[in-house]
Scaffold this motif. Structure first.
Motif, mmCIF file in Angstrom:
data_model
loop_
_atom_site.group_PDB
_atom_site.id
_atom_site.type_symbol
_atom_site.label_atom_id
_atom_site.label_comp_id
_atom_site.label_asym_id
_atom_site.label_seq_id
_atom_site.Cartn_x
_atom_site.Cartn_y
_atom_site.Cartn_z
ATOM 1 N N LYS A 156 0.820 -1.213 0.000
ATOM 2 C CA LYS A 156 0.000 0.000 0.000
ATOM 3 C C LYS A 156 0.855 1.263 0.000
ATOM 4 O O LYS A 156 0.483 2.266 -0.602
ATOM 5 C CB LYS A 156 -0.913 -0.001 1.226
ATOM 6 N N HIS A 157 2.009 1.236 0.665
ATOM 7 C CA HIS A 157 2.808 2.442 0.860
ATOM 8 C C HIS A 157 4.164 2.424 0.148
ATOM 9 O O HIS A 157 4.984 3.306 0.386
ATOM 10 C CB HIS A 157 3.031 2.672 2.358
ATOM 11 N N LYS A 158 4.402 1.477 -0.733
ATOM 12 C CA LYS A 158 5.724 1.367 -1.355
ATOM 13 C C LYS A 158 6.075 2.576 -2.210
ATOM 14 O O LYS A 158 7.242 2.977 -2.274
ATOM 15 C CB LYS A 158 5.843 0.075 -2.162
ATOM 16 N N THR A 159 5.096 3.198 -2.838
ATOM 17 C CA THR A 159 5.366 4.378 -3.652
ATOM 18 C C THR A 159 5.853 5.530 -2.783
ATOM 19 O O THR A 159 6.784 6.250 -3.164
ATOM 20 C CB THR A 159 4.107 4.803 -4.433
ATOM 21 N N VAL A 160 5.252 5.695 -1.627
ATOM 22 C CA VAL A 160 5.675 6.735 -0.685
ATOM 23 C C VAL A 160 7.119 6.496 -0.269
ATOM 24 O O VAL A 160 7.954 7.410 -0.294
ATOM 25 C CB VAL A 160 4.747 6.742 0.559
ATOM 26 N N VAL A 161 7.434 5.273 0.107
ATOM 27 C CA VAL A 161 8.778 4.932 0.554
ATOM 28 C C VAL A 161 9.776 5.180 -0.575
ATOM 29 O O VAL A 161 10.820 5.806 -0.369
ATOM 30 C CB VAL A 161 8.860 3.466 1.045
ATOM 31 N N TYR A 162 9.464 4.719 -1.767
ATOM 32 C CA TYR A 162 10.402 4.879 -2.877
ATOM 33 C C TYR A 162 10.592 6.355 -3.232
ATOM 34 O O TYR A 162 11.703 6.787 -3.531
ATOM 35 C CB TYR A 162 9.965 4.090 -4.114
ATOM 36 N N THR A 163 9.522 7.130 -3.193
ATOM 37 C CA THR A 163 9.624 8.553 -3.494
ATOM 38 C C THR A 163 10.571 9.245 -2.520
ATOM 39 O O THR A 163 11.430 10.033 -2.930
ATOM 40 C CB THR A 163 8.236 9.229 -3.448
#
Length: 162
Positions: free
Chosen positions: A15-22
């Protein structure tokens, strides 16, 4: 029991991988470094998963772990050796057409990349749409200080040469 915990954690990461990668990408100098930081963040999230008590929003916790891991990783990297600054380049021109908007976005990211780590983190959270309250919770400063710091950063960005 362990399998359930792993499944919950996997759903959380998904759910939050995009946030972490950003966060990792914005606070690193290259895609490879961002991927290394991403792995470090996942390890830290896993290690802290049992101790997360839900006193703050899970998204706030993920941002805080991501930012702290990336900032500490950058500090350790600087201590190991002095390196030349590698400009962050984001390929915003996915279809080969360069519009005025695309150029503006490139210039903005080039300027953001010239900021210090903490300032980059603050502006990143603001660009991600977090409220001042959420930014304060992630960074660990007051809402008033968030407002002051963002104003200062925006002024600094305006003054930078393209």
């Amino acid at each position: 029991m362990m399998e359930q915990k792993e499944q919950e954690f996997t759903r959380l990461v998904e759910k939050h991988k995009t946030v972490v990668y950003t966060v990792c990408y914005m606070l690193s100098g290259s895609r490879e470094e961002a991927e290394d930081l991403f792995q470090d963040v996942l390890v830290r999230l896993w290690k802290g998963y049992d101790t997360f008590r839900g006193e703050s929003d899970v998204r706030t916790w993920i941002y805080r772990v991501s930012l702290n891991t990336c900032i500490n990783g950058q500090k350790r990297k600087k201590k190991r050796k002095e390196t030349a600054h590698v400009p962050l380049s984001i390929d915003v021109d996915l279809f080969g057409e360069i519009s005025d908007r695309t150029l503006q976005v490139r210039r903005l990211y080039d300027r953001i990349n010239r900021l210090g780590l903490i300032d980059r983190a603050l502006i990143l959270l603001w660009l991600e749409g977090l409220s001042y309250e959420e930014i304060g919770a992630v960074i660990g400063i007051s809402v008033k200080n968030v407002s002051f710091q963002l104003y200062r950063i925006k002024e600094e960005l305006k003054k930078m040469n393209p």
